[in-house]
Design a protein around this motif. Sequence first.
Motif, PDB file in Angstrom:
ATOM      1  N   ASN A   1      36.103  40.653  36.527  1.00 16.63           N
ATOM      2  CA  ASN A   1      36.249  39.484  35.380  1.00 16.63           C
ATOM      3  C   ASN A   1      35.249  39.260  34.352  1.00 16.63           C
ATOM      4  O   ASN A   1      34.117  39.604  34.779  1.00 16.63           O
TER       5      ASN A   1
ATOM      6  N   ASP B   1      40.129  36.958  43.166  1.00 12.81           N
ATOM      7  CA  ASP B   1      41.534  36.686  42.424  1.00 12.81           C
ATOM      8  C   ASP B   1      42.365  37.966  43.053  1.00 12.81           C
ATOM      9  O   ASP B   1      42.248  38.910  43.831  1.00 12.81           O
TER      10      ASP B   1
ATOM     11  N   ILE C   1      45.267  40.570  42.739  1.00  8.10           N
ATOM     12  CA  ILE C   1      46.191  41.522  41.931  1.00  8.10           C
ATOM     13  C   ILE C   1      47.354  42.064  42.717  1.00  8.10           C
ATOM     14  O   ILE C   1      47.245  42.271  43.705  1.00  8.10           O
TER      15      ILE C   1
ATOM     16  N   TYR D   1      47.581  40.054  37.385  1.00  7.56           N
ATOM     17  CA  TYR D   1      46.270  39.523  37.856  1.00  7.56           C
ATOM     18  C   TYR D   1      46.512  37.844  37.692  1.00  7.56           C
ATOM     19  O   TYR D   1      46.745  37.387  36.898  1.00  7.56           O
TER      20      TYR D   1
ATOM     21  N   GLY E   1      39.278  40.437  40.716  1.00  8.22           N
ATOM     22  CA  GLY E   1      40.438  40.688  41.309  1.00  8.22           C
ATOM     23  C   GLY E   1      40.137  41.751  42.509  1.00  8.22           C
ATOM     24  O   GLY E   1      39.822  42.558  42.200  1.00  8.22           O
TER      25      GLY E   1
END
Length: 534
Positions: free
Chosen positions: A199, A223, A225, A232, A326
Motif C-alpha cells: 500500500n 491487510d 485480500i 482489499y 495486503g
Amino acid sequence: GTFYYLWQDTKPQSSPSSASQTRGRGGHGQSKLVTQPPRVDLQGQLMGGFDEKAYLVAKQLKPGDDPYREHAFNLQESDRLGSERAIRDTRHYRCASLNFDTDLPSTSIIITFHNEARSTLLRTVKSVLMRSPPSLIQEIILIDDFSSDPDDCQLLSQIPKVRCLRNGRREGLIRSRVRGANTASAAILTFLDSHCEVNADWLQPMIQRVKEDHTRVVSPIIDVISLDNFAYLAASADLRGGFDWSLHFKWEQIPIEQKMARSDPTQPIRTPVIAGGIFVMDKSWFNHLGQYDTHMDIWGGENFELSFRVWMCGGSLEILPCSRVGHVFRKRHPYDFPEGNALTYIKNTRRAAEVWMDEYKQYYYSARPSAQGKAFGSITDRLTLRRKLNCKPFRWYMENVYPELRVPEQEAVSSVLKQGGLCLETRGTDGLGLAECRGIGANRPHSQRWELIEPLIRQQDLCLAITAFTAGSKVKMEPCNSKEPRQKWKPKGSALQHMVSGLCLDSQTPTSPPVIMQCRPQVASQSWEPQVIT
Ligand code: UD2
Ligand code: MN
C-alpha cells in the motif's frame, strides 16, 4: 496452519468512480482515500520491455475449471483484476504526515514462491515497483522454488530490477529465502509472500526504523485480500502476533495496559512473534543472528524460530501501523508437502522448541503430544549458534516479551493468606474480610483456602478482582477470567500487587473490607504471607 484475523472497515469505502480522483488534491482530510497506480508513461519506465498481456494470457483459467483448485483462492477473480488496481489507503490519517530521512538506504526485496498464480505474482511485483520510491528498491529477487513452469519466473526478469533464481529442486520457503538473502546486494532485506499488494508509502516507515536501529526487525500491518473476491480489507491496527503452546500462530489484541499507554496511533507495536512472511531486516543483522534454521523444510515454524532468536539474542520485533501490505490469507495449502504437512510442521516447530524454549518446551509437548518421538534432525549447529550469540533464556522472553502467555495450570497449591494472626477469607457471595485463621476444612462461603495461579488469586471458580482502578476501591470475588484486567495480580515482596493499576491489596483495619491502596513496602496492612496448606 490456518490464520484467523479480525478486520475493521470503518473508514468510507472508495467507490469505483473515485478511483479516478488524483491523490493529494483538495486538501481535505479524505483526499488520500485511494492508492493510485502511476500514470501510463511512468508504467512504461517501470516495466521495461516486459509483455504483460502475453504473460497473463498464456496461463488462464480454462472454462469449467474450478477456480479454487490450484491456488486455494479464486483465480478467476485474481485474473480479472489485472496486474494493477487502486486500493484504499488503509492507514490512520496521521501516518500521511510522518517524515522520513531523505537518505534512506535501499533494500533488496526477496520473494520466494512455488507454483504461484501469474496474476498474483505479477501484482505483487508491480505493486512494489509502483508504490515504492524507486531509489529505495535496489532489486527484486524472485526465488522460483522449483515451480512446474520455469517461465512463471523467467519472463518476469525482463522487468527492470527484477532478478530470477530457480531452485534445482524443491527446497521450501526457508532455504529459498536464505538463497535470496545470500545474493542480495542491498544492506537491507525485505521479505514478501508472492500474493501481496503493498500500500501507499509502505516501505519508508520500515526502512526508517531499521536504519535508526539495525537490531529492529519490523513488519507492516498485514491487510486482508479476500481469497474469494479479492477485495482489499483493512486489518485492525490493535493486533500483534501471538501463539499458543502447540506453536500455532494467532493474531491477538494488544494487552489493555499497552493499549491504554498508546497515545499516538503511528507508534510501533511491540510483538512477541511475527506472522513470518512480510518483514524488513538489516542484512548484516540477519547474517549475524544466523539467518534461518536451514534444516527446516517447506513451510512453517520458521517465524517462531526467528522471533525467539531476535528477542533472546538482543534484537526486537515490531509492527509498524503506518506500513500496510495486503496479503491473500488462505484456508489450506495449495501445494504438496513431500513429507506430509503434519510431519513437516512438527519437525520445524520441534526444532524451534528444542533449540530455544528451554524447560518451557514441556508445555509444547503436552499441547502437541504427537510431536514426541518424531524425527527432527540434529540441532547441534543451532545450539552452538545460541551459545556463541550469548542469547538470553526463554524464561527471560516469557517474563519480558510475552508475559501474557500463561503456562498451563500446574496442580494448584492451596494456601492461606496470612496477615499477623488473621487470614483473608471470603464472606457471602462476593465479599471479603479478615478473620482468625481456622486452617483448612472451611468451605465457602467462609473459605480461607486460596490458590495463587498467576495472575489469578482464586477460590474454585471465583477470583479476586478489584472493583475500580483507583486507590481506595474495594475488592470482591467474581467468576474467573484470566483475560480480565481487574483480576490480574502479582506478588511484590510480601504484598499482592494489582498488575494494571499498580496498587496493592490492603486490609486497612481488620474490621473493614480490604481495598487497593498505593503500595508501601513493609506496611503491615499490605503484607500477605502465603502459607501452604494440604
Ligand atoms: C505464513 C507467512 C509465510 C510463512 C508461513 C510460515 C505471512 C503473510 N505469510 O503463511 O510467509 O512465514 O506463515 O512458514 O505472514 N513457498 C515456497 N516454497 C514452498 C512453500 C511455500 O516458496 O515449498 C512460498 C509461497 O509461494 C509463498 C510463501 O512461501 O510465497 C509463503 O507460503 P504461504 O503463502 O503458503 O504461507 P502463509 O501465507 O499461509
Ligand atoms: Mn501467503
